[in-house]
Enzyme design. Structure first.
Site, PDB file in Angstrom:
ATOM      1  N   GLY A  84     -23.746  -5.268  15.578  1.00  0.00           N
ATOM      2  CA  GLY A  84     -23.026  -5.116  16.837  1.00  0.00           C
ATOM      3  C   GLY A  84     -23.493  -6.039  17.951  1.00  0.00           C
ATOM      4  N   CYS A 134       7.235   4.682   6.884  1.00  0.00           N
ATOM      5  CA  CYS A 134       7.695   3.305   6.737  1.00  0.00           C
ATOM      6  C   CYS A 134       9.116   3.298   6.179  1.00  0.00           C
ATOM      7  CB  CYS A 134       6.759   2.540   5.793  1.00  0.00           C
ATOM      8  SG  CYS A 134       7.396   0.927   5.288  1.00  0.00           S
ATOM      9  N   CYS A 165       8.851   1.538   2.389  1.00  0.00           N
ATOM     10  CA  CYS A 165       8.106   2.145   1.270  1.00  0.00           C
ATOM     11  C   CYS A 165       7.844   3.629   1.469  1.00  0.00           C
ATOM     12  CB  CYS A 165       6.792   1.397   1.035  1.00  0.00           C
ATOM     13  SG  CYS A 165       5.504   1.817   2.238  1.00  0.00           S
ATOM     14  N   CYS A 204       5.607  -0.984   7.506  1.00  0.00           N
ATOM     15  CA  CYS A 204       4.155  -1.209   7.411  1.00  0.00           C
ATOM     16  C   CYS A 204       3.819  -2.581   7.983  1.00  0.00           C
ATOM     17  CB  CYS A 204       3.685  -1.217   5.954  1.00  0.00           C
ATOM     18  SG  CYS A 204       3.850   0.330   5.070  1.00  0.00           S
ATOM     19  N   CYS A 207       2.660  -2.574   1.657  1.00  0.00           N
ATOM     20  CA  CYS A 207       4.049  -2.119   1.594  1.00  0.00           C
ATOM     21  C   CYS A 207       4.717  -2.620   0.305  1.00  0.00           C
ATOM     22  CB  CYS A 207       4.809  -2.635   2.815  1.00  0.00           C
ATOM     23  SG  CYS A 207       6.390  -1.821   3.106  1.00  0.00           S
TER      24      CYS A 207
END
Ligand SMILES: [Zn+2]
Lengths: 283, 200
Positions: A29, A238, A241, A263, A269
């Site tokens: 980080g 979606c 899909c 998606c 997808c």
């Protein structure tokens, strides 16, 4: 022989970037300064991510590039082709087949596994920059763990909007120490940052910073007891899909303002559609 | 200049160091895992793994401290030719090279500053063995826990208390390496702890 250096960058530059990557992994980080080089693509096209990819790729890698989840944007195609030519890597659009994935603004839906590396393109690596423009000051704030102002800013969101309005580049705390900008991924992706099996590397070219998350690192999205973090997304399945668990893009599909949710991760997808999943808008 | 000063680098420096870096990176990202690293053939007392790490990370911008037996003509000549790195004392090095006992005391190495904790030394420790035993590791990069044959435990525990400052370690042995970043918590494995209790 090739007219390029392997992976475009000269050896000394790659060594310098590699050293920065190791420090980043050792101090999760923390933003490691590095001397960013010019790359044959404009800033904003991910020169930080490209330099990190150049430092980690070997000719045995299979490389994938996604731009907001899609493999086929001009940006994604050009970076993929660049390393195919300069590093001799194989390329793929399948998340599970890739060993190195360079991404702009998304984490793939499919969980990543050990042996994979996710390289993020980062425009603004400093999560405290909007509070404090001076680098010397933000560096001091990180060193002293002075993150109170960050919490105040998030809390102002709550008092103004009733919830935390920040929906991209939502800040996280790494291993209880450094507050980190996860790059402009949607906050829907934030829970995937922590405990990931893959190595995550972040490169900011213009700002000359590299940072990292080793696998299985604790990453917590900043929040408040009375307003816990929520990984929100559009409340639809979606259209192509039928997935209910993926991050969706909203598309305008005709002149009458017709809309459809799809998606954002096109590989996810397409793989679902190929195995027979069908949404309400699929042909 | 001896013949083996000029030889023993990576056959293809760009590709060789790319592969070697991935081994080093995997080791640093996953503390306790043992990685293969190949392609370098330095003169003794440098191991092939030690040679590969130094070729991959060092150049004219990275002062090296050679400790104990490692500070010999063969090692100096080979590193000077292949990396161009300047040789310095421990207080000014970016990389230190040696056997564990020769690298002591650890207090002399740079540990970074609170604003730049990355301005710290990496110690590359030549080991006679490298195995998944003796010390238990937890922390970033480690799913539950890992075990690694460390030369001791207390020094790494003390180093961890300095976080985010501190030293990072790479352990080399033959053509293999492991790593221990400053973020790793180290404790004696319970089986060894029991053995110690039994012995006391
Ligand atoms: Zn879909």
């Amino acid at each position: 022989m090739t007219e390029y250096n392997f992976a475009y960058l000269d050896e000394q530059t790659k060594r310098m970037i590699r050293r920065a990557i190791l420090k980043g992994l050792a101090i999760p980080g923390y933003q490691v300064p590095f001397a960013s080089r010019e790359m044959p693509m404009p800033y904003g096209w991910g020169t930080g991510g490209v330099q990190v990819s150049a430092a980690v790729l070997t000719p045995k890698d299979t490389f994938k590039v996604i731009d907001q989840g899609a493999d086929d944007t001009t940006n994604a195609v050009s970076i993929r082709t660049f390393f195919q030519r300069t590093a001799g890597v194989a390329t793929t659009t399948a998340t599970s087949d890739a060993t190195v994935i360079q991404t702009r603004h998304r984490i793939p839906e499919e969980p990543l596994h050990e042996g994979q590396i996710l390289v993020y393109q980062v425009p603004i690596p400093e999560p405290l920059r909007f509070l404090e423009p001076r680098e010397s000051e933000t560096r001091k704030m990180h060193s002293l763990e002075e993150y109170g102002l960050m919490h105040v800013k998030l809390y102002e969101d709550i008092s103004r909007h009733g919830h935390i309005a920040t929906s991209y580049a939502y800040p996280v705390k790494v291993e209880g120490r450094y507050v980190m900008d996860p790059s402009p991924i949607p906050k829907f992706d934030n829970p995937k940052l922590g405990d990931m099996a893959a190595i995550q590397l972040f490169g900011a070219g213009r700002e000359q910073r590299i940072y990292a998350l080793p696998p299985y690192t604790q990453v917590v999205s900043l929040d408040f007891e009375d307003h816990p973090f929520e990984a929100s997304k559009a409340d639809h399945p979606c259209g192509m899909c039928g997935a209910t668990d993926s991050y969706l893009d909203e598309l305008i599909i005709d002149d009458l303002g017709g809309r459809m949710f799809v998606c954002s991760d096109s590989d996810y997808c397409e793989a679902r559609q190929a195995t027979g999943h069908k949404g309400k808008d699929a042909a | 200049m001896q013949a083996n000063t000029l030889s023993g680098g990576f056959a293809d420096p760009a590709v060789g160091s790319a592969h070697a870096f991935r081994s080093v990176m995997e080791a640093m990202a996953r503390p306790g895992t043992i990685q293969d690293i190949e392609g370098a053939a330095p003169p003794a007392p440098l191991s092939p793994a030690m040679g590969a790490v130094l070729l991959t990370l060092c150049d004219t911008e990275t002062p090296i401290y050679l400790a104990g037996d490692m500070d010999c003509d063969a090692a100096r000549a080979w590193l000077a030719f292949h990396t161009g790195a300047p040789f310095v004392g421990p207080a000014h090095c970016m990389f230190a090279v040696g056997k564990w006992d020769a690298l002591a005391p650890l207090a002399v190495y740079p540990i970074g500053t609170s604003e730049y904790p990355d301005r710290s030394a990496t110690l590359i420790v030549e080991c006679s063995e490298l195995a998944a035993s003796s010390a238990t590791l937890t922390g970033p990069g480690i799913k539950d826990q890992a075990t690694l044959s460390l030369p001791e435990v207390e020094a790494f525990q003390a180093n961890r208390t300095l976080f985010p400052l501190g030293l990072d370690f790479i352990f080399t042995c033959g053509e293999r390496l492991a790593a221990l970043p400053r973020s790793t918590e180290v404790s004696r494995s319970s089986s060894e702890a029991i053995a110690q209790v039994g012995a006391s």
